[in-house]
Each structure stands twice: as structure tokens, then as C-alpha cells.
Design an enzyme around this catalytic site. Sequence first.
Site, mmCIF file in Angstrom:
data_model
loop_
_atom_site.group_PDB
_atom_site.id
_atom_site.type_symbol
_atom_site.label_atom_id
_atom_site.label_comp_id
_atom_site.label_asym_id
_atom_site.label_seq_id
_atom_site.Cartn_x
_atom_site.Cartn_y
_atom_site.Cartn_z
ATOM 1 N N SER A 6 -46.814 36.428 22.231
ATOM 2 C CA SER A 6 -47.348 35.540 21.197
ATOM 3 C C SER A 6 -48.597 36.157 20.572
ATOM 4 C CB SER A 6 -47.707 34.181 21.802
ATOM 5 O OG SER A 6 -48.485 33.462 20.866
ATOM 6 N N HIS A 31 -43.435 36.736 18.748
ATOM 7 C CA HIS A 31 -43.563 35.287 18.564
ATOM 8 C C HIS A 31 -44.779 34.993 17.675
ATOM 9 C CE1 HIS A 31 -42.878 31.103 20.008
ATOM 10 N NE2 HIS A 31 -44.199 30.985 20.035
ATOM 11 N N ASP A 33 -47.033 31.998 15.923
ATOM 12 C CA ASP A 33 -47.363 30.571 16.009
ATOM 13 C C ASP A 33 -48.081 30.096 14.758
ATOM 14 O OD1 ASP A 33 -46.593 29.741 18.763
ATOM 15 O OD2 ASP A 33 -47.920 31.401 19.316
ATOM 16 N N MET A 35 -49.738 26.954 12.829
ATOM 17 C CA MET A 35 -50.288 25.614 13.099
ATOM 18 C C MET A 35 -50.975 25.077 11.854
ATOM 19 S SD MET A 35 -52.069 26.354 16.756
ATOM 20 C CE MET A 35 -51.204 27.219 18.059
ATOM 21 N N HIS A 64 -42.581 30.133 15.263
ATOM 22 C CA HIS A 64 -42.718 28.808 15.874
ATOM 23 C C HIS A 64 -43.639 27.977 14.989
ATOM 24 C CE1 HIS A 64 -44.432 26.441 19.598
ATOM 25 N NE2 HIS A 64 -43.741 25.670 18.785
ATOM 26 N N MET A 66 -45.571 24.864 14.168
ATOM 27 C CA MET A 66 -46.196 23.632 14.664
ATOM 28 C C MET A 66 -46.819 22.937 13.466
ATOM 29 S SD MET A 66 -47.668 25.328 18.139
ATOM 30 C CE MET A 66 -47.338 26.967 17.526
ATOM 31 N N MET A 135 -41.549 23.455 25.324
ATOM 32 C CA MET A 135 -42.988 23.699 25.481
ATOM 33 C C MET A 135 -43.376 23.390 26.925
ATOM 34 S SD MET A 135 -44.140 24.887 22.668
ATOM 35 C CE MET A 135 -45.806 25.071 23.339
ATOM 36 N N GLY A 140 -50.676 23.877 20.538
ATOM 37 C CA GLY A 140 -51.921 23.908 19.789
ATOM 38 C C GLY A 140 -52.882 24.994 20.243
ATOM 39 N N PHE A 141 -52.794 25.373 21.504
ATOM 40 C CA PHE A 141 -53.754 26.339 22.040
ATOM 41 C C PHE A 141 -53.094 27.276 23.054
ATOM 42 C CE2 PHE A 141 -55.876 22.405 20.924
ATOM 43 C CZ PHE A 141 -56.878 22.862 20.078
ATOM 44 N N GLY A 142 -53.576 28.506 23.086
ATOM 45 C CA GLY A 142 -53.170 29.435 24.130
ATOM 46 C C GLY A 142 -54.014 29.207 25.373
ATOM 47 N N GLY A 143 -53.640 29.852 26.459
ATOM 48 C CA GLY A 143 -54.466 29.860 27.662
ATOM 49 C C GLY A 143 -54.460 28.591 28.483
ATOM 50 N N ASP A 173 -42.405 28.343 26.480
ATOM 51 C CA ASP A 173 -43.649 28.732 25.817
ATOM 52 C C ASP A 173 -44.826 27.930 26.377
ATOM 53 O OD1 ASP A 173 -45.599 29.537 24.014
ATOM 54 O OD2 ASP A 173 -44.620 28.681 22.245
ATOM 55 N N GLY A 174 -45.787 28.638 26.964
ATOM 56 C CA GLY A 174 -47.015 27.997 27.423
ATOM 57 C C GLY A 174 -47.293 28.277 28.889
ATOM 58 N N GLY A 175 -48.386 28.973 29.160
ATOM 59 C CA GLY A 175 -48.789 29.236 30.541
ATOM 60 C C GLY A 175 -47.852 30.166 31.285
ATOM 61 N N GLY A 195 -48.703 34.690 25.724
ATOM 62 C CA GLY A 195 -49.856 35.049 24.913
ATOM 63 C C GLY A 195 -50.950 35.639 25.774
HETATM 64 C C1 DX5 Z 1 -49.163 27.210 21.976
HETATM 65 C C2 DX5 Z 1 -48.294 28.300 21.381
HETATM 66 C C3 DX5 Z 1 -48.007 29.406 22.314
HETATM 67 C C4 DX5 Z 1 -49.231 30.125 22.822
HETATM 68 C C5 DX5 Z 1 -48.937 30.458 24.251
HETATM 69 O O1 DX5 Z 1 -49.139 26.090 21.195
HETATM 70 O O2 DX5 Z 1 -47.042 27.785 20.965
HETATM 71 O O3 DX5 Z 1 -47.047 30.330 21.796
HETATM 72 O O4 DX5 Z 1 -49.556 31.291 22.121
HETATM 73 O O5 DX5 Z 1 -50.079 30.952 24.833
HETATM 74 P P1 DX5 Z 1 -50.210 31.202 26.409
HETATM 75 O O6 DX5 Z 1 -49.087 32.135 26.797
HETATM 76 O O7 DX5 Z 1 -51.561 31.776 26.529
HETATM 77 O O8 DX5 Z 1 -50.052 29.853 27.078
HETATM 78 ZN ZN ZN Z 2 -45.444 29.290 20.399
#
Ligand code: DX5
Ligand code: ZN
Length: 214
Positions: A6, A31, A33, A35, A64, A66, A135, A140-143, A173-175, A195
Site C-alpha cells: 500500500s 495498492h 488508497d 480517501m 481502493h 474510500m 477490511m 482511513g489510516f495505516g498502522g 487490508d489492515g494490520g 503498508g
Molecule cells: C487503510 C488502507 C490500507 C492501509 C493499510 O484504510 O485501506 O490500505 O494502507 O495500512 P497498514 O498495512 O499499515 O495497516
Molecule cells: Zn487499502
Amino acid sequence: MIVAPSLLAANFAKLGEDIDMINRSNAAWVHCDVMDGVFVPNISFGFPVIKAVSALTDKPLDVHLMIVDPGRYVSQVRDCGATIMNVHYEACTHLHRTIQAIRAAGMKPAVTLNPATPVTLLQDIIEDLDMVLLMSVNPGFGGQSFIEHTIKKIKELRKLITETGSKTLIEIDGGINTVTGALVASAGADVLVAGNAVFSAANPLEEINSLASL
Ligand code: DX5
Ligand code: ZN
């Protein structure tokens, strides 16, 4: 596993270098993202950036969205080089129409479900989809940390896909890191988005390759 790093976690000041690293890795897709600050409480990047990324890689772009009512942007998403157009179930009033429009535009349609949206809501559309993205964090956020309940949803979705005989891929997708990636792979996932695990790693290319070999 199909791995889609990502770009949200990439270094935007040196995006070309990060794309070059992805090009040399075993990542299958990239990927992206998008938003809008309305559907999710954050704003990322849009079509001009995706177009620039598209010029730097031959890997398929997994876009993706959002954003509210993503069906308004099918032709723009196609024109900026997307292969997969990923829309949220929660953001589409006429999901079937949007899916048909994505396919008619020459892209692969995918539907994303938020953590609180049940897999059973897809039973009347699953055969029209190339992929379902579950999801494993609130978008909305990475990490953020992986939500364990996703494992149960992957198993339910795998059952629905088997019952209907569809070829729909399951993307998570996510974590995702090598630990959660192994868990979702054994539950039945096909595609991992990552990501922070990739871009915070000491060696991002090796991290992508580790995820791909799960
Ligand atoms: C979050 C995004 C993800 C994000 C994942 O809303 O859709 O694609 O980049 O980030 P990580 O892998 O850090 O959870
Ligand atoms: Zn994503």
C-alpha cells in the site's frame, strides 16, 4: 500469496524510488488508497498521483476507493491506469450498477467490506465480482492493529465462494505483517495488502518477498 504493497505508507517525497523497489520485488500488484475526507476521516491522494504511479510500473494497480458514491468516477479511475477498481459496499447505493459499469470500462470489479459489515450481504453479487476486500481495520489510516474477527469472516466468505463456484479472490487490508498474514492465509485469503509492515521494515523488498512466500 498475491502481495499488494500500500503506497499510503510510502515516502511521497521519493515515490519513484519506492515504486522502483516494488518493481524489483515479488509484489504482484500496487495498492492505491484514495480517501475523500467524508467516507473516511482522512484525505490521501487522487487521480493525478495514481496516473504518475501507473507510468512507473507494469504491475497492475489495485485502486481502493474510500470515497462516497465511487460509481461517479469509473471512467477517471480507468483513465489513470487502474486494473482493479475496489469500491466499498457501504458507499454504493446501487452496487450492482456500479459493478457492471466497472466491468464495462474494462476493469476488474472488487467490493470492500468494513469490519462491521457482514459477508452474507454479498450473496446476491458474489458471482459478479473478481475480488472481495475484507477490511481488517477501520479504513482511513495505516498502522492500525489487525482485528481478529476478520479470520471468522474470511472463513465465511471462502464458504460462500465455494458454494457459488465463483472464482472471486479474497483480499485482506489492515494490520497485515508476516504474523497476521500467515493467519489470514491459512483461513483462506488470496491477497495481502501491507503498508506499514513493508515501508517501516529495515528491508522493504525482503518484507514484501516474505509476505509473498507465506
Ligand atoms: C487503510 C488502507 C490500507 C492501509 C493499510 O484504510 O485501506 O490500505 O494502507 O495500512 P497498514 O498495512 O499499515 O495497516
Ligand atoms: Zn487499502
